[in-house]
Design an enzyme around this catalytic site. Structure first.
Site, short mmCIF file in Angstrom:
data_model
loop_
_atom_site.label_atom_id
_atom_site.label_comp_id
_atom_site.label_asym_id
_atom_site.label_seq_id
_atom_site.Cartn_x
_atom_site.Cartn_y
_atom_site.Cartn_z
CE LYS A 15 -6.08 -17.22 -18.55
NZ LYS A 15 -5.73 -17.07 -17.14
N GLY A 47 -5.75 -20.64 -8.58
CA GLY A 47 -5.95 -20.11 -7.23
C GLY A 47 -5.52 -21.05 -6.11
CB ALA A 70 -3.54 -21.66 -13.22
#
Lengths: 267, 66
Positions: free
Chosen positions: A109, A170, A196
């Protein structure tokens, strides 16, 4: 792994020629301990699990259990990330170390960040790193902006999956621009995964209802009050969203349409 | 002689091999990867490469991340 909850008509998720039944990919950061990591990962049903590459602790207890003992590579597809890299060079270096660490396993990734506050990707550095990595035989799943033109470029270069952000890493803000994600889903042939920004189960379902091939998340599970329960919720949300997309939702209409027949009334 | 191991000076006897260093750190048999002066050292070469001093060595492993 059980396949009962999937429609028989659904095809597996195929990344770099390998078939996966789970469309939920999970990270292993921010957990309280390795036992919680193990339990949440198990509850998520994920088959692809991301890890970070960092310096070994020199001089500390070498007998401490390690992440790959609780997330064994013979059971999970380990997806090393380049989190924390701000240059193409550091990202490439990280991937080379990861490949050596994982005995030649070359699925990575790629993320190259551009800004500490937003953790938005530095797309130019990411393009440069992807080019080098693909030349070196890596299979690159790339974290990028929800930008169709750049997403297409990554596909043309040979990235095996394109992973636009839904919102900052986050942040838990959910899918901030569903139309951009939809455009990417519609135009690309390679798998498109939202990576995300997911905060809760409904966000994951929305991503799947847009037609995404999968969702990658970490904080939404690890940061929940009860991570193992949230992992289970996310598993169901991804499956539900996928089934809803396959089933084909009704069009949105401004006014009502009665569910009960209008004929045969006795009043 | 000294090497720079994971960013810190580390004292080693001249001629120590990578295998010997890994052993001494208690990391033998652990899943790790090693870079010397930014070049990956394949596991198969651990016994053949000796430190001469001044090398920048990185020993890494997998930890939790997203």
């Amino acid at each position: 792994m059980s396949n009962k909850s999937h429609s028989p008509a659904d095809a597996p998720l195929v990344i770099a020629g390998v078939e996966y039944r789970s469309r939920l990919l999970v990270g292993t950061g921010k957990y309280r301990d390795l036992e919680e990591t193990r339990e949440a990962t198990e509850a998520s049903g994920a088959e692809i699990v991301t890890v970070a590459i960092r310096r070994s602790n020199i001089g500390q207890n070498p007998d401490e259990p390690s992440l790959l003992e609780v997330i064994p590579p013979d059971r999970y597809t380990i997806l090393p990330n380049t989190a924390g890299c701000y240059t193409a060079e550091d990202a490439v270096r990280t991937c080379r170390l990861a490949r050596e660490l994982l005995d030649g396993h070359d699925l990575v990734k790629l993320e190259v960040l551009g800004d500490e506050k937003t953790l938005f990707p530095d797309v130019l550095q990411t393009l440069e790193a992807a080019e080098t990595l693909i030349k070196e035989g890596f299979k690159v799943m790339v974290y990028t902006n929800d930008d169709l033109i750049i997403a297409k470029r990554f596909e043309q270069m040979g990235c095996v999956a394109v992973m636009p952000l839904a919102a900052p890493i986050g942040s838990g803000l959910g899918i901030r621009n569903p139309y951009n994600i939809l455009s990417i889903v519609e135009e690309l042939e390679v798998p498109v995964l939202v990576d995300a920004g997911v905060g809760t189960a409904s966000d994951a379902a929305v991503a799947m209802e847009l037609g995404c091939d999968g969702v990658l998340m970490n904080t939404a599970i690890a940061g929940a009050q009860q991570p193992v329960l949230m992992a289970s919720a996310m598993k169901k949300a991804v499956e539900a969203g996928r089934q809803a997309w396959l089933a084909g939702r009704i069009p949105r209409k401004r006014f009502a349409s009665a569910s009960s027949p209008l004929s045969g009334t006795f009043f | 002689m000294n090497i720079i191991l994971n960013g810190e000076p580390y004292e080693l006897a001249s001629g120590t091999t990578v295998s010997q260093l890994v052993e001494r750190l208690g990391l033998a048999g652990k899943r790790l990867a090693i870079e010397i002066d930014r070049e990956i050292v394949p596991r198969s070469a651990y016994g053949k490469i000796c430190f001469r001093g001044g090398e920048r060595v990185e020993i890494v492993h997998a930890i939790g991340g997203g």
